[in-house]
Design a protein around this motif. Structure first.
Motif, PDB file in Angstrom:
ATOM      1  N   CYS A 273       4.985   6.872  -6.677  1.00 12.47           N
ATOM      2  CA  CYS A 273       4.635   7.359  -5.515  1.00 12.47           C
ATOM      3  C   CYS A 273       4.291   6.740  -4.408  1.00 12.47           C
ATOM      4  O   CYS A 273       4.722   6.548  -3.277  1.00 12.47           O
ATOM      5  CB  CYS A 273       3.439   8.598  -5.713  1.00 12.47           C
ATOM      6  SG  CYS A 273       3.889   9.793  -6.636  1.00 12.47           S
ATOM      7  N   GLN A 274       3.567   5.453  -4.777  1.00 13.02           N
ATOM      8  CA  GLN A 274       3.232   4.562  -3.712  1.00 13.02           C
ATOM      9  C   GLN A 274       4.474   3.986  -3.329  1.00 13.02           C
ATOM     10  O   GLN A 274       4.552   3.643  -2.018  1.00 13.02           O
ATOM     11  CB  GLN A 274       2.383   3.389  -4.368  1.00 13.02           C
ATOM     12  CG  GLN A 274       1.626   2.527  -3.222  1.00 13.02           C
ATOM     13  CD  GLN A 274       0.380   1.867  -3.946  1.00 13.02           C
ATOM     14  OE1 GLN A 274       0.076   1.815  -4.985  1.00 13.02           O
ATOM     15  NE2 GLN A 274      -0.367   1.356  -2.905  1.00 13.02           N
ATOM     16  N   GLU A 275       5.526   3.408  -4.058  1.00 14.31           N
ATOM     17  CA  GLU A 275       6.759   2.591  -3.645  1.00 14.31           C
ATOM     18  C   GLU A 275       7.542   3.457  -2.856  1.00 14.31           C
ATOM     19  O   GLU A 275       8.360   3.259  -1.990  1.00 14.31           O
ATOM     20  CB  GLU A 275       7.547   2.301  -5.049  1.00 14.31           C
ATOM     21  CG  GLU A 275       6.708   1.150  -5.822  1.00 14.31           C
ATOM     22  CD  GLU A 275       7.605   1.016  -7.374  1.00 14.31           C
ATOM     23  OE1 GLU A 275       8.770   1.535  -7.370  1.00 14.31           O
ATOM     24  OE2 GLU A 275       6.894   0.308  -8.231  1.00 14.31           O
ATOM     25  N   GLN A 276       7.722   4.771  -3.417  1.00 15.63           N
ATOM     26  CA  GLN A 276       8.426   6.086  -2.712  1.00 15.63           C
ATOM     27  C   GLN A 276       7.707   5.990  -1.099  1.00 15.63           C
ATOM     28  O   GLN A 276       8.591   6.355  -0.219  1.00 15.63           O
ATOM     29  CB  GLN A 276       8.404   7.039  -3.506  1.00 15.63           C
ATOM     30  CG  GLN A 276       9.417   7.033  -4.587  1.00 15.63           C
ATOM     31  CD  GLN A 276      10.987   7.072  -4.222  1.00 15.63           C
ATOM     32  OE1 GLN A 276      11.476   7.932  -3.577  1.00 15.63           O
ATOM     33  NE2 GLN A 276      11.465   6.028  -4.576  1.00 15.63           N
ATOM     34  N   SER A 277       6.390   6.240  -0.931  1.00 17.77           N
ATOM     35  CA  SER A 277       5.794   6.612   0.303  1.00 17.77           C
ATOM     36  C   SER A 277       6.028   5.393   1.224  1.00 17.77           C
ATOM     37  O   SER A 277       6.295   5.648   2.495  1.00 17.77           O
ATOM     38  CB  SER A 277       4.336   6.565  -0.055  1.00 17.77           C
ATOM     39  OG  SER A 277       3.576   6.505   1.053  1.00 17.77           O
TER      40      SER A 277
END
Length: 273
Positions: free
Chosen positions: A94-98
């Protein structure tokens, strides 16, 4: 072109909860849906006997393949996560996608009624805090909010001011907009929220319907998320989700087998009224 939404949640074989409840709702709202099951579950836990297949290795390999293929999503919703390892895996993804502009919605499923679910550890709570820190929207119930914030649970109820202080503690984790469900205030039951876009707090009271169906939280989060992604203000989105869940509970209250959840496909048209 419709938004691409990734749902990270469990998949039941029998019962309208988690992915089985969310996919029909969000499909009806016009979104392009994808899913990453955290577990395959034979049926809802309410029956007392069930089989669970954890999918951690599958999740790891799937995320790796998706990265190689360059798949990205406009929104991600996280729900039931089986283990500390899964929470860490999902938080990192989620951090990468965010960082690529994906809007992240987190339902930090860990407990209810003042206690944690079996298997949820202090380390799980810590990882869930990490996941919440990258979220644009989090949707804990009161019990989960208190554990995330590290404050005592007050079963006798809290004041509205204490509710907003709890929201501020969650904002310190890095969460942006916050919706806390099932909050017992001194004089009513409410959903409390903070809209980071408007920099406003809100309290929406509701009348408790004394019928329990599993999966209503999944329906609530789906409708709220869908409305937000379609451009509605958070408070309006929450109210729409509250009204819809109340309506379908009342419409389904005479169902003989409540353990399998609400037959959501039968009531999708009620969302449009």
């Amino acid at each position: 072109m419709s938004d691409k939404i990734l749902l990270i949640n469990d998949l039941p074989g029998y019962g309208k909860v988690a992915l089985a409840a969310m996919i029909p709702v969000l499909s009806h709202m016009g979104f392009d849906l994808y899913n990453l099951p955290t577990a395959l579950i034979s049926n809802t836990f309410d029956y007392g006997k069930f089989e669970v297949l954890e999918t951690t290795e599958y999740m790891k390999n799937t995320i790796s393949v998706w990265k190689e293929l360059g798949f990205n999503f406009d929104g991600i919703s996280t729900g039931f996560i089986m283990s500390e390892e899964q929470v860490r895996l999902v938080a990192d993804y989620c951090q990468e996608q965010s960082q690529k502009g994906t809007i992240v919605f987190v339902d930090p499923i860990m407990g209810d009624d003042g206690k944690l679910y079996n298997g949820v550890t202090n380390q799980t709570i810590e990882y869930m805090r990490q996941l919440c820190s990258v979220a644009d929207y989090i949707l804990p119930n009161y019990t989960e909010a208190a554990f995330l914030a590290g404050v005592d649970i007050k079963n006798e109820g809290i004041s509205l001011e204490e509710g907003y202080e709890l929201i501020d503690r969650l904002r310190e984790l890095g969460s942006k907009s916050i919706v806390i469900t099932s909050v017992n205030l001194k004089d009513n039951t409410a959903v409390l929220g903070y809209d980071s876009k408007e920099d406003t707090y809100f309290s929406l009271s509701f009348e408790y319907v004394a019928v329990r169906f599993p999966g209503t939280g999944d329906v609530f989060s789906s409708v709220m998320m869908g409305k937000v992604l379609l451009g509605a203000p958070l408070q309006d989105s929450v109210q729409k989700a509250m009204d819809y869940v109340k309506d379908i509970i009342i419409l389904s209250k005479d169902n003989v087998d409540k353990f399998k959840g609400i037959p959501i496909e039968a009531w999708l048209d009620k969302m449009d009224i």
